[in-house]
Each structure stands twice: as C-alpha cells, then as structure tokens.
Write a protein that holds these residues in place. Structure first.
Motif, short mmCIF file in Angstrom:
data_model
loop_
_atom_site.label_atom_id
_atom_site.label_comp_id
_atom_site.label_asym_id
_atom_site.label_seq_id
_atom_site.Cartn_x
_atom_site.Cartn_y
_atom_site.Cartn_z
N PHE A 139 7.85 95.33 73.42
CA PHE A 139 9.23 95.48 72.99
C PHE A 139 9.41 95.41 71.48
O PHE A 139 10.52 95.53 70.98
CB PHE A 139 10.10 94.42 73.66
N ILE A 140 8.32 95.21 70.76
CA ILE A 140 8.41 95.16 69.30
C ILE A 140 8.45 96.59 68.76
O ILE A 140 7.69 97.44 69.20
CB ILE A 140 7.20 94.40 68.73
N SER A 141 9.35 96.84 67.83
CA SER A 141 9.49 98.22 67.33
C SER A 141 8.29 98.60 66.49
O SER A 141 7.58 97.76 65.93
CB SER A 141 10.76 98.35 66.50
N VAL A 142 8.08 99.92 66.40
CA VAL A 142 6.91 100.42 65.67
C VAL A 142 6.98 100.03 64.20
O VAL A 142 5.97 99.74 63.57
CB VAL A 142 6.78 101.95 65.87
N VAL A 143 8.21 99.97 63.65
CA VAL A 143 8.35 99.58 62.25
C VAL A 143 7.85 98.15 62.05
O VAL A 143 7.14 97.84 61.09
CB VAL A 143 9.82 99.70 61.79
N VAL A 144 8.21 97.27 62.99
CA VAL A 144 7.81 95.87 62.87
C VAL A 144 6.30 95.74 63.08
O VAL A 144 5.63 94.98 62.38
CB VAL A 144 8.59 94.99 63.86
N ILE A 145 5.74 96.51 64.02
CA ILE A 145 4.29 96.45 64.24
C ILE A 145 3.55 96.80 62.95
O ILE A 145 2.65 96.09 62.52
CB ILE A 145 3.86 97.44 65.36
N VAL A 146 3.95 97.91 62.34
CA VAL A 146 3.28 98.31 61.11
C VAL A 146 3.58 97.31 59.99
O VAL A 146 2.71 96.98 59.18
CB VAL A 146 3.67 99.75 60.71
N GLY A 147 4.80 96.78 59.98
CA GLY A 147 5.14 95.74 59.01
C GLY A 147 4.25 94.52 59.17
O GLY A 147 3.81 93.91 58.19
N MET A 148 3.97 94.16 60.43
CA MET A 148 3.08 93.02 60.69
C MET A 148 1.68 93.33 60.18
O MET A 148 1.06 92.50 59.49
CB MET A 148 3.03 92.73 62.19
N LEU A 149 1.17 94.53 60.49
CA LEU A 149 -0.16 94.91 60.00
C LEU A 149 -0.21 94.82 58.49
O LEU A 149 -1.19 94.35 57.90
CB LEU A 149 -0.49 96.34 60.45
N SER A 150 0.89 95.25 57.86
CA SER A 150 0.92 95.27 56.41
C SER A 150 0.92 93.84 55.84
O SER A 150 0.18 93.56 54.90
CB SER A 150 2.14 96.06 55.94
N THR A 151 1.72 92.94 56.42
CA THR A 151 1.73 91.57 55.88
C THR A 151 0.41 90.87 56.20
O THR A 151 -0.06 90.08 55.40
CB THR A 151 2.91 90.75 56.43
N PHE A 152 -0.18 91.18 57.35
CA PHE A 152 -1.47 90.56 57.68
C PHE A 152 -2.56 91.05 56.72
O PHE A 152 -3.60 90.42 56.58
CB PHE A 152 -1.90 90.91 59.12
N SER A 153 -2.34 92.21 56.11
CA SER A 153 -3.36 92.78 55.23
C SER A 153 -3.24 92.29 53.80
O SER A 153 -4.05 92.66 52.97
CB SER A 153 -3.24 94.31 55.21
N ALA A 154 -2.21 91.48 53.52
CA ALA A 154 -1.99 91.04 52.14
C ALA A 154 -3.28 90.43 51.57
O ALA A 154 -3.99 89.70 52.26
CB ALA A 154 -0.84 90.04 52.09
N LEU A 155 -3.55 90.77 50.31
CA LEU A 155 -4.77 90.26 49.66
C LEU A 155 -4.74 88.74 49.57
O LEU A 155 -5.75 88.08 49.76
CB LEU A 155 -4.89 90.84 48.25
N ASP A 156 -3.54 88.18 49.27
CA ASP A 156 -3.42 86.74 49.11
C ASP A 156 -2.96 86.09 50.40
O ASP A 156 -1.79 86.14 50.74
CB ASP A 156 -2.39 86.43 48.02
N GLY A 157 -3.87 85.53 51.15
CA GLY A 157 -3.47 84.76 52.31
C GLY A 157 -3.05 85.58 53.51
O GLY A 157 -2.52 85.02 54.47
N GLY A 158 -3.23 86.91 53.48
CA GLY A 158 -2.94 87.71 54.67
C GLY A 158 -3.92 87.34 55.78
O GLY A 158 -5.09 87.05 55.51
#
Lengths: 321, 289
Positions: A139-158
């Motif tokens: 039920f999570i929207s595609v925008v949020v899924i990609v947003g999650m991937l993006s924040t998880f990828s952060a160089l600092d502490g992702g």
C-alpha cells in the motif's frame, strides 16, 4: 475469463426468426440495462478505443493538435525503421528485457514460495501475523518507495551505507551507481509485492481438495512427496495463468518507478522503452515517433500473451480464454 | 501424529524464515519512524540501525504540518480520492450489474469489448493526446474520467453480483421495480462487503496515483500529495519542504522522514481493520481469474 464461455450459450439460444423485431423487443424489455451501459460503453469507447484509434499516428510523419489525426502525411513504417536504426534501440531493448527477465526469474517465484511456506504453518495466529505484515508494503506509493530508497542511500548514515560499513566497505552513491540500479529496482519490487501477490496462491492452496492429501498419506507420502504430488499440481493452473499474464507484460517496466529512480548517470542500465516513450513523447513532443514505439511494445506484449496462452492450452489445458 | 526429525527441522526453519519476513517487511517503516523523531544532529552522525530513536524531537512534524504545500497537496488528494472513488463506484456498479444479467442480449460481445482492453491499449502518448484534446489538461477531471472503471475490479464486482440469487431480482421485478431500483435498493445493499473492498481498492489507487498528475497537471495548486512528496523526497527541493527547512541540513532529513510517515500513515492505520475485506476482494478476483 471462464465467464465469456458460459455466456456464449445463452446468447446464441436467444436469437429468433426476425432479428430486427427481436432487437427492438429486447431494447424495450431491458431498456434500463441498456441505459446503464450507455455511460459505461461511452467510457470504454472514448478512453480505451479512442487511444487505439490514435495509434494510426504511428504511421504518420507528424501530428498537429489543431488539424487532428488524418491531416498528417502518411509515411508507412518510417517511424519504426527510424527507431530500429536509432542509437538507443539496442540499449532500450536490452534494459527492458533484462529487467523483465530478473523480475520473472526472481520476482515470480517469490510469492509462490511464500505461499507454500505459509501453507505449512499450523499456528493460525502466526500465519495471520506474517500475512498482515507482509501485505503492508503493497500500500506504500511508488513515490514513497523510491523516496525510501533514496534516503537509505544517503552517504551520511543512510541505511544501505551503514550496512556496507559493517562489511568494511566505503560508503557509496547508490542512486548514481550503474551496478546498483537493477538490484535496487528488482529487490524493492519483491519487498513490496511478494506478500500481496501470495494471496492468489494461498487461495489456490486453500482450494485443493483435502481428500487428496488423505489419500497421499495412506499411500505413505511424507510432506515432501505431498508437496510434489498434491500441492504443486494443485496450484499449477493458477501459476500458469499468472505466468501467461506476466508474459503479456514483458515489454512493460514500471515506468513511474524508473522515472523516479533514474539519474542521468544510470541511463545506460535504467533507460527502458516506456521511459523513452515518456521523454520523447510527452517532454519532447515527438508524438508520432513515440506512438510508433508504444505500438510496437503493445503488439509484442499482446502477441506473447496470445502465443503463451495457445501453448499452455495445447500442453495442459489451463488458459486465460 | 509423530513427526520425524526432518519434519521438525523444517518446521523450525520455516518459522524462523517467516519471522524474518515479518522483520524485513516492517523494519524499513520502523527505521523511518525512529529517524523522523530523532535529534537532527545525532541523526546526521548516527551510524546506527535505528531500532530506537537517537534523541527526540517533534519539530520535523510541526514543520510538515505547517507546510502550505503539504496542506494543499493533502486537500487535493482528498478531493481526488473522494470524488474519484465515488465516480468509480457508480460506473463500476452500473457496468457490473447490467453485464451480470444473463438475459441481456449482446452481453458476450460487450464483455469481449471490455476485457480486450485489459490486454491491449493505445498506450501513453495517444491517451495523453486524447486527454489534451478533450481539454482536460490542468483540470481535476483528468484524474477522474480516464480512470473511471478498472476492468479488473469490474470483473470482481460482476462475479460478485452473479452470485446473488436470481429469485430476489425476479420477485422485485414482479413488484414492478425497474432495474435502477433493483440495483440501488436490492443489489447494492446486499453487496456491502464487495462495495467496501472496491472503495478501498479505488481509494488507494487514487491516493497513490503519480503518473496521472505527472502527465496531466501543470498548475501547482492542483498537485496531489504524491507530486509534493516527489519534490521533497527526491528533488530535495527546500522550497517544497516549507519555510524553515533551510535552517540546517539535518532538519531537512528529519522532514523527509516525517513526510513519509505523514503521507503513509492513513492507510497504515486503516489497513489492519479492513484487511479481512481486502483479502476477500483479492480472493474473489483470484477464483474467477
């Protein structure tokens, strides 16, 4: 699609001698039903068959919004040959097919395995908990899924980089890293979809006649033998129908997700036919060219669906229609 | 019945694996929630797995709630969800009822016409041009009319209507009821479960729709929450994050996490209560597919 077959009998039995009088009588008798279908058919004709009519653009040189579809110069298959000869053709085709291949090889069995494992669980409460939690990501929207991937990828502490550092690797820019695009796309799809897609297989498992299991037990079959000789054959028709449907979408990748995920530095692996159609058609207004590419895509999908269905019907009689 | 060692081993591994499935499914949301309430400075330097928050603040949520863009995005999404779903239900019910009636001449042809669209269509560009030609660009109807009926949901609903006993409809007809009265007074009231499922399916689709607004809306004041989310989460737009977000890099990260929670929480809260219906709907679809 079983329904369509049943209706065939009903319709043909109803046609009497005078077709016109029959139709008139039928229109009067069921006038309210036909009235209900007016907006429905209008919707399908305008918003589904309208665009199909618009596909004729694929054989024209250019499209003018003012003059309409028939004003353009007909150029036959020029748009298609331009695409086949274009610099991007092989890259787009390869990327589309590679993503589909991994989605089928890894993504298709995942919900089946999950369903089979859930089926072996005896504790109802535990089974329900696994189901409830594993359906949630659907039920999570595609925008949020990609947003999650993006924040998880952060160089600092992702999160991804925290995990990398556990194994002693340097942090990495996941979103601009070519090698990471496919794994992120495929694995996040499985994470989001496996639970929800398992429902259909759980339903098929629940429909297996329990007498078959009893008979197998009497014959001395253990759980592994039961799985091979009762469970798998029992859900085979569902698996085949789902696989046929999946094959009918081989040329589609999740255009929304890829548009959100791709960066210029990953185009080499992330650019697929549908994202190209979006850029070329919507952003650059190459209407006829992008329509031709879209048509090609649709025809390949539909052909694969029909062929896979025909093969399956011949081989083991489970099919869509 | 006695179990062999192998069977017990399998059961143990199975429970272990499925427990892992639970953890993997739920952990990302836990991580995001804990990050959203963590102290910005600690979050910036944290290398933890966020099994619990590092420090505590709710400023990010205040920021999100005071962001006019999120507010207008939420209101627009609410509009699309409410009116879009209502229109979906009306159209789907009309189609499903009329085509569930086996005495309707031409039903087979119309079903073919409709189901064909599940497997082949005009594609993105012809649809885009059609919507443009109809003058629906920058019109809220662009997110409602082109998606009036989902053929898959229509088949689920039609299958459900077909299971209603024919005698019920016959006796209503003898009492002089026409088909509209039968649909709204008899069929729909006994189909509350499937209506709930359809409402939820359609509402979630509208809530999560990204491609529709991306293609058809250019005016910022029409943007639904998903477009605003993209600007905040992926374009790193400070402007979209709202006034005050640029006071420090760290609070910007908190705002991202808080925004994810705020935009996902409605469905997460409702879902456990309605799960039964969701699954029911999927099963009805499954059986008939």
């Amino acid at each position: 699609m079983e329904l369509i077959r049943q209706e065939r009998a009903a319709d043909s039995a109803a046609v009497p001698r005078g077709r016109i009088t029959f139709l008139r009588r039928e229109l009067v008798r069921n006038k309210y039903l036909y009235l209900m279908l007016v907006p429905v058919l209008a919707y399908y004709l305008i918003f589904h068959y309208g665009p199909m009519y618009g596909l004729m653009m694929a054989f024209q040189k250019s499209y003018s919004p003012v003059k309409g579809i028939f004003a353009g110069t007909w150029v036959g298959l020029d748009n298609f040959t331009t695409f086949f000869n274009s610099y991007y053709f092989w890259r787009l085709l390869r990327n589309t097919l590679v993503l589909s291949f991994y989605s089928i090889v890894l993504g298709f069995p995942a919900p089946i395995i999950l369903a089979l494992l859930l089926h072996e669980v005896r504790s109802k409460a535990f089974k329900r908990t696994v189901q409830t939690v594993s359906y949630l990501p659907h039920f999570i929207s595609v925008v949020v899924i990609v947003g999650m991937l993006s924040t998880f990828s952060a160089l600092d502490g992702g999160l991804f980089n925290v995990i990398r550092s556990l194994f002693g690797y340097e942090p990495m820019m996941f979103f601009t890293e070519q090698n990471m695009f496919r794994p992120m796309y495929i694995l996040s799809n499985i994470w989001q979809g496996a639970g929800w897609s398992s429902i259909i297989f759980l339903a098929a498992l629940a429909n297996i006649d329990s007498q078959l299991y009893e008979a197998a037990k009497i014959d001395g079959a253990g759980r592994w033998k039961q799985l091979l000789h009762v469970t798998l054959p029992g859900i085979m028709p569902t698996m085949i129908v789902m696989l046929i449907l999946r094959l009918g979408a081989v040329m589609n990748a999740d255009v929304q997700k890829i548009l959100l995920m791709q960066t210029a530095s990953t185009y080499e692996v992330s650019d697929v036919i549908s994202t190209f159609v979006y850029r070329s058609g919507v952003l650059e207004a190459n209407y006829t060219y992008s329509t031709a590419i879209g048509l090609l895509n649709g025809v390949v999908n539909f052909t694969l669906l029909v062929v896979a269905n025909a093969i399956s019907r011949k081989a083991n009689s489970s099919s869509l229609w | 019945m006695k179990q062999s060692f192998g069977e017990r081993l399998f059961d143990g591994m199975n429970y272990l694996f499925l427990s892992l499935v639970i953890v993997v499914s739920a952990y990302p949301m836990l991580y995001i929630f804990n990050s959203s309430v963590s102290d910005p400075n600690e979050l910036l330097h944290s290398r933890s797995f966020m099994f619990w928050p590092e420090g505590f603040q709710l400023d990010a949520y205040k920021q999100v709630f005071h962001n006019p863009k999120i507010y207008s995005g939420y209101m627009n999404t609410l509009f699309y969800v409410v009116f879009g779903t209502a229109f979906n239900l009306l159209m789907t019910a009309l189609a499903a009822y009329a085509l569930s009636r086996s005495d309707l001449y031409g039903r087979r042809f119309m079903m073919k016409l409709i189901t064909f669209t599940m497997f082949f269509g005009g594609g993105m560009i012809p649809t885009f041009l059609l919507v443009q030609n109809l003058g629906l660009v920058n019109n809220r109807l662009a997110l409602i009319l082109p998606a009036a009926i989902s053929t898959f949901y229509f088949i689920i609903m039609k299958t459900n209507f077909e299971s209603i006993p024919g005698e019920m409809l016959e006796s209503a007809k003898l009492d002089g009821a026409n088909d509209f009265i039968i649909l709204f007074r008899i069929v729909l009231p006994v189909s509350k479960a499937i209506l709930a499922v359809m409402t939820l399916y359609y509402a979630v689709d509208h809530w999560n729709d990204y491609m529709g607004p991306l293609l058809y809306l250019r005016h910022q004041d029409l943007y639904p929450i998903q477009i605003i989310l993209r600007d905040i989460l992926l374009s790193n737009s400070m402007e979209a994050m709202g006034p005050g977000a640029d006071t420090g890099f760290a609070i910007g990260e908190n705002i991202k996490y808080a925004t994810i929670i705020i935009s996902t929480i409605p469905i997460m809260l409702v879902y456990p209560f309605i799960q039964k219906y969701f699954v029911q709907g999927a099963l009805i679809g499954a059986v008939k597919q």
